[in-house]
Design a protein around this motif. Structure first.
Motif, PDB file in Angstrom:
ATOM      1  N   ILE A  43     -26.889  -4.137  -6.954  1.00 25.57           N
ATOM      2  CA  ILE A  43     -26.986  -2.778  -6.406  1.00 25.57           C
ATOM      3  C   ILE A  43     -27.732  -2.804  -5.076  1.00 25.57           C
ATOM      4  N   ALA A  44     -28.786  -3.600  -4.992  1.00 23.98           N
ATOM      5  CA  ALA A  44     -29.526  -3.702  -3.729  1.00 23.98           C
ATOM      6  C   ALA A  44     -28.644  -4.278  -2.623  1.00 23.98           C
ATOM      7  N   ILE A  45     -27.842  -5.278  -2.945  1.00 18.22           N
ATOM      8  CA  ILE A  45     -26.944  -5.870  -1.953  1.00 18.22           C
ATOM      9  C   ILE A  45     -25.883  -4.864  -1.511  1.00 18.22           C
ATOM     10  N   LEU A  46     -25.343  -4.114  -2.472  1.00 17.44           N
ATOM     11  CA  LEU A  46     -24.354  -3.095  -2.128  1.00 17.44           C
ATOM     12  C   LEU A  46     -24.954  -2.017  -1.230  1.00 17.44           C
TER      13      LEU A  46
ATOM     14  N   TYR B 153     -29.063   7.482   1.227  1.00 14.94           N
ATOM     15  CA  TYR B 153     -30.357   6.829   0.957  1.00 14.94           C
ATOM     16  C   TYR B 153     -30.204   5.314   0.855  1.00 14.94           C
ATOM     17  N   ARG B 154     -29.540   4.742   1.803  1.00 18.64           N
ATOM     18  CA  ARG B 154     -29.203   3.324   1.790  1.00 18.64           C
ATOM     19  C   ARG B 154     -30.430   2.427   1.698  1.00 18.64           C
ATOM     20  N   ILE B 155     -31.376   2.584   2.585  1.00 14.71           N
ATOM     21  CA  ILE B 155     -32.551   1.713   2.635  1.00 14.71           C
ATOM     22  C   ILE B 155     -33.471   1.933   1.430  1.00 14.71           C
ATOM     23  N   PRO B 156     -33.798   3.192   1.059  1.00 12.09           N
ATOM     24  CA  PRO B 156     -34.668   3.357  -0.111  1.00 12.09           C
ATOM     25  C   PRO B 156     -34.064   2.797  -1.401  1.00 12.09           C
TER      26      PRO B 156
ATOM     27  N   ILE C 145     -35.869  -0.137  -3.537  1.00 13.51           N
ATOM     28  CA  ILE C 145     -36.261   0.113  -4.936  1.00 13.51           C
ATOM     29  C   ILE C 145     -35.587  -0.884  -5.872  1.00 13.51           C
ATOM     30  N   PHE C 146     -34.281  -1.056  -5.724  1.00 13.70           N
ATOM     31  CA  PHE C 146     -33.586  -1.982  -6.615  1.00 13.70           C
ATOM     32  C   PHE C 146     -33.911  -3.439  -6.300  1.00 13.70           C
ATOM     33  N   GLY C 147     -34.200  -3.763  -5.061  1.00 16.30           N
ATOM     34  CA  GLY C 147     -34.630  -5.114  -4.721  1.00 16.30           C
ATOM     35  C   GLY C 147     -35.968  -5.451  -5.353  1.00 16.30           C
ATOM     36  N   LEU C 148     -36.911  -4.504  -5.272  1.00 14.10           N
ATOM     37  CA  LEU C 148     -38.221  -4.726  -5.907  1.00 14.10           C
ATOM     38  C   LEU C 148     -38.098  -4.786  -7.428  1.00 14.10           C
ATOM     39  N   ALA C 149     -37.224  -3.950  -7.983  1.00 12.47           N
ATOM     40  CA  ALA C 149     -37.011  -3.996  -9.435  1.00 12.47           C
ATOM     41  C   ALA C 149     -36.420  -5.338  -9.852  1.00 12.47           C
ATOM     42  N   ALA C 150     -35.489  -5.867  -9.068  1.00 14.09           N
ATOM     43  CA  ALA C 150     -34.897  -7.171  -9.379  1.00 14.09           C
ATOM     44  C   ALA C 150     -35.953  -8.275  -9.314  1.00 14.09           C
TER      45      ALA C 150
END
Length: 108
Positions: free
Chosen positions: A29-32, A41-44, A48-53
């Motif tokens: 999801i972060a990559i998408l 809200y592309r960057i947020p 968020i999903f990058g940090l969650a991963a």
């Protein structure tokens, strides 16, 4: 390994599998989001999903090591004598294979 330990192993394996799937899902999801496929809200969303991963990946590593240590501490069902007999059986099978190979070779 007794039945209770087997059941515990199944739950631990299922938990680690779900956590790892979450890591892959959040990273995807972060990559998408970074790629612009999620326009709002592309960057947020990517952050968020990058940090969650990353957080789930760190948790996965610690849980994996803990569960691996637990599995190593669980006693095995098979006594040590059976393991030696199995190894001796493997040696006799190898000797039979060598004897078969020698029988098929022509003599000079």
């Amino acid at each position: 390994m007794d039945d209770a330990s087997r059941q515990t192993l199944k739950f631990k394996f299922a938990k680690l599998t779900m956590v790892l799937n979450g890591v892959f899902l959040f990273a995807a999801i972060a990559i998408l989001a970074i790629a612009g496929i999620i326009p709002v809200y592309r960057i947020p969303v990517a952050v968020i999903f990058g940090l969650a991963a990353i957080g789930l990946a760190v948790y996965f590593v610690f849980a994996y090591r803990r569960d691996k240590a637990w599995l190593a501490s669980v006693p095995d069902d098979k006594p040590a004598e059976n393991a030696g007999a199995a190894a001796a059986g493997d040696v006799s099978k190898a000797a039979d294979a060598n004897a078969d190979a020698d029988a098929t070779e022509p003599e000079e």
